[in-house]
Design an enzyme around this catalytic site. Structure first.
Site, PDB file in Angstrom:
ATOM      1  N   HIS A 461       0.827  -1.210   0.000  1.00  0.00           N
ATOM      2  CA  HIS A 461       0.000   0.000   0.000  1.00  0.00           C
ATOM      3  C   HIS A 461       0.866   1.266   0.000  1.00  0.00           C
ATOM      4  CE1 HIS A 461      -3.620   2.397   1.196  1.00  0.00           C
ATOM      5  NE2 HIS A 461      -2.674   3.181   1.702  1.00  0.00           N
ATOM      6  N   GLU A 462       1.764   1.324   0.971  1.00  0.00           N
ATOM      7  CA  GLU A 462       2.607   2.520   1.066  1.00  0.00           C
ATOM      8  C   GLU A 462       3.518   2.637  -0.140  1.00  0.00           C
ATOM      9  OE1 GLU A 462       1.748   4.707   3.039  1.00  0.00           O
ATOM     10  OE2 GLU A 462       0.482   3.467   4.333  1.00  0.00           O
ATOM     11  N   HIS A 465       1.727   4.446  -2.861  1.00  0.00           N
ATOM     12  CA  HIS A 465       1.838   5.904  -2.700  1.00  0.00           C
ATOM     13  C   HIS A 465       3.204   6.384  -3.195  1.00  0.00           C
ATOM     14  CE1 HIS A 465      -1.845   6.724  -0.568  1.00  0.00           C
ATOM     15  NE2 HIS A 465      -1.536   5.969   0.461  1.00  0.00           N
ATOM     16  N   HIS A 468       3.356   6.779  -6.847  1.00  0.00           N
ATOM     17  CA  HIS A 468       2.640   7.989  -7.268  1.00  0.00           C
ATOM     18  C   HIS A 468       3.562   9.211  -7.181  1.00  0.00           C
ATOM     19  CE1 HIS A 468      -1.585  10.104  -6.832  1.00  0.00           C
ATOM     20  NE2 HIS A 468      -1.057  10.298  -8.024  1.00  0.00           N
TER      21      HIS A 468
HETATM   22 ZN   LIG Z   1      -2.762   5.231   2.012  1.00  0.00          ZN
END
Ligand SMILES: [Zn+2]
Length: 670
Positions: A461-462, A465, A468
């Site tokens: 998940h991290e 990010h 991105h």
């Molecule tokens: Zn998040």
């Protein structure tokens, strides 16, 4: 001697020179950087020349470089490696920063220049990105109250300063409760706990100077303790401590702080002409209105609650079979759910764990990024703020793209949870700058470090990010990377979690810590088959939090938020064995700052999209389909906030998604 925070950083890739920075450097550097930024702003606002995009918007983009440097270093260490001195500095900085930015956004001369450009925008020959930055800059001024006059103006500044202080206090109270509480556990009472749990409990005990194992409220300890400990009385005690963080009375109680924050937020929205805080807040989001948010959440609530109630009956029967009479309680859920999971899916977290080595899971995330986007990761030997931090040089076709830093282990000086931030965001103006991106997690430290499946998901998940940020390819820093609508920002992170579920990824990277054997096929099938397990519980605890958050902000502020929380849960018919994922006194997303206030729903909003977006790869017949990966990078991962979220998603997928994909993804579809 020059303050190392303000000097030119002659380190590899201009990473902050952490080994030369002392805590005593922060306050003077902060003071000087603020003064520099003020001088830059005054020069822009007082420019005798007529406003142009270059002398106003670009000048604003370029201003504050020193301040960004100081703050990026300070907030990195204040969050991930705090100490009393840093906590004190944070209490000192936050109202000053709030006042500083409030002064900029209420600078009438500056706003006039921006407004003048906005009114003439069609004559300026701006690129699409420039026009977007102009629109966002102006909207920021208006929403911050630049058009306010007199008393309203003064009051707005006071509200913002007070909110910043309250947000910091809220966080620090929570941290204090998390740091202060622990429960010593006798050797006899370690029965049933796998080695990784007792190891983490002993390490935590040693850190506290206790001679023996302890339970703390760190999720990496309390979650497995609740799952595995057959001692119902100890589970109850630990659970109650966990859910009462921030609500223990005394100096660290967050309940009155929450009430004051909500009241001030409402006042702030009304000063700006909005009916309530949610209307103000959602204006800039993809969802746009509270009604749309509520519609989404309620569409998910009913099927989730129905599933959770069915599950509660099954778990209660298991408990009765154990000879324990009475009702299933909240501190029983994890324990019986883990046993049920083992019985039905025969998935034993403890047996699974040796296959999920932290280092191999990092490699897995890197390998996915390589296959999808051609990124390569080489270890980078550079001094960081804590020996547990690691850095990598990220390249593509030999070109430097970013620096990626991972700080994975839990420690007392780190706030709870997991997060990603850019110590330096990508931009091409005023000069080309490659991002420096950090992932911070709270995994239990061990050698080798082993993760639960949830931990591995958090890591992915991290890292989503981080992608991105790292793949961002825009001109202006204010719209780069994760500077997008709040309900869009979780799309890249939640989407990336899907690659952990791609069977060939675990086949390759889930290898046993001792034997090096790959995860047996039967276990792999069970892990993937169990992905939907307990989704009733998880959806209910999340949606309840999101609905309480929305209720707090969509009307008049409650005098007693705890009473309103109880009322919302009552109306929803919240199952009594399930607590909100974050009850009000612990709801840092909503009260530590404005980030997720009336925006906690956004994880689910993003999940609607991530389920639908991953389906695009499935439809293409290959989870690493190069064309889809290219479309994802071009339309979502590289574009930052350069276009409206709805436009970006539609460009990627050709249409907008509905709630069906999410229900299917969680196994809740009828
Ligand atoms: Zn998040």
């Amino acid at each position: 001697m020059t303050n190392p925070l303000l000097s030119q950083w002659d380190t590899p890739f201009e990473i902050a020179p952490f080994n030369r920075i002392e805590d005593t450097d922060f306050a003077p550097a902060f003071k000087q950087a603020l003064a520099e930024h003020n001088a830059e702003i005054a020069a822009i606002a007082g420019n005798a020349e007529a406003p142009t995009f270059a002398n106003t918007i670009e000048a604003l983009e370029a201003a504050g470089d020193a301040l960004h440097k100081v703050l990026s270093v300070f907030y990195t260490v204040a969050g991930a490696d705090s100490n009393p001195e840093r906590e004190k500095l944070q209490r000192d900085f936050s109202p000053k920063l709030a006042a500083h930015y409030a002064a900029i956004s209420s600078n009438k001369a500056l706003f006039q220049r921006v407004e003048d450009l906005w009114l003439r925008k069609d004559e300026l020959g701006l690129s699409a990105e420039q026009e977007r930055v102009l629109m966002l800059t102006r909207r920021g001024f208006v929403r911050a109250g630049a058009a306010l006059e007199g008393d309203a103006d003064t009051r707005m500044a006071a509200i913002k300063g007070r909110l910043a202080t309250l947000g910091t206090e809220f966080t620090q109270n929570l941290l204090a409760d998390e740091r202060d509480w622990f429960m010593e556990v006798a050797e006899d009472d370690l029965e049933g706990l796998p080695d990784f749990v007792t190891g983490a409990m002993r390490a935590a005990g040693a850190e506290k100077g206790v001679d023996g194992p302890i339970v703390t409220t760190s999720r990496s300890i309390i979650t497995p303790f609740l799952q595995f400990s057959p001692r119902r009385n100890l589970r109850e005690k630990a659970y109650k401590a966990f859910v009462s963080r921030g609500a223990n009375g005394g100096d660290h109680d967050n309940r009155d702080i929450a009430a004051e924050i909500l009241k001030l937020r409402e006042e702030r929205a009304k000063l700006l002409g909005y009916d309530n805080f949610a209307a103000y807040k959602l204006e800039t989001e993809m969802a746009k209105t509270p009604e749309k948010v509520e519609e989404l959440l309620l569409a998910v609530w009913q099927p989730a609650k129905a599933r959770a109630e069915e599950d509660a009956k099954v778990l209660e029967t298991m408990m009765h079979e154990d000879g324990i009479n009475g009702d299933l309680e909240a501190w029983d859920w994890h324990y019986y759910a883990a046993r049920r999971r083992k019985a039905e899916h025969d998935l034993d977290e403890a047996a699974l764990k040796p296959y999920l080595q932290l280092d191999r899971m990092i490699e897995a995330a890197f390998a996915c990024a390589n296959r999808l986007f051609g990124l390569e990761f080489a270890p980078l030997d550079v001094a960081l703020y804590h020996p547990d931090c690691r850095a990598w040089d990220v390249t593509r076709n030999g070109k430097h793209i970013a620096v990626f830093i991972g700080d994975y282990f839990a420690r007392g000086s780190k706030r709870s949870g997991a997060w990603c931030s850019a110590m330096r965001a990508q931009a091409k103006f005023p000069k080309e700058q490659a991002p420096v991106v950090i992932n911070v997690c709270n995994f239990a430290k061990a050698d080798p470090a082993l993760l639960s499946y949830d931990d591995a998901r958090t890591l992915f998940h991290e890292f989503g990010h981080a992608l991105h940020q790292m793949l961002s390819d825009v001109t202006y820093e204010s719209i780069s990377g994760t500077s997008v609508a709040r309900d869009f920002v979780e799309l890249p992170s939640q989407l990336f979690e899907h690659w952990l579920e791609v069977p060939e990824v675990l086949e390759e990277f889930a290898t046993h810590a001792e034997t090096n054997e790959p995860m047996p096929k039967t276990m792999l099938d069970k892990v993937l088959g169990a992905a939907n397990f307990d989704q009733g519980f998880q959806t209910v605890e999340y949606v309840a939090s999101a609905l309480v958050d929305l209720e707090f902000h969509k009307g008049a502020a409650p005098a007693d938020p705890m009473a309103m929380q109880a009322d919302v849960l009552d109306r929803l018919g919240m199952p009594k064995q399930i607590a909100m994922r974050h009850a009000t006194p612990q709801f840092a997303h909503v009260f530590s700052g404005d980030g997720y206030s009336s925006g906690y729903y956004s994880y689910m909003w993003s999940e609607v999209m991530d389920a639908d977006a991953f389906e695009a790869f499935e439809e293409a017949g290959d989870p690493f389909d190069p064309e889809m990966a290219r479309a994802l990078e071009d339309n979502i991962l590289s574009t930052g906030g350069s276009r409206e979220a709805e436009e970006l998603y539609t460009a990627f997928r050709g249409r907008m998604p509905g709630v069906e994909a999410l229900l299917k993804g969680r196994g809740l579809a009828a």
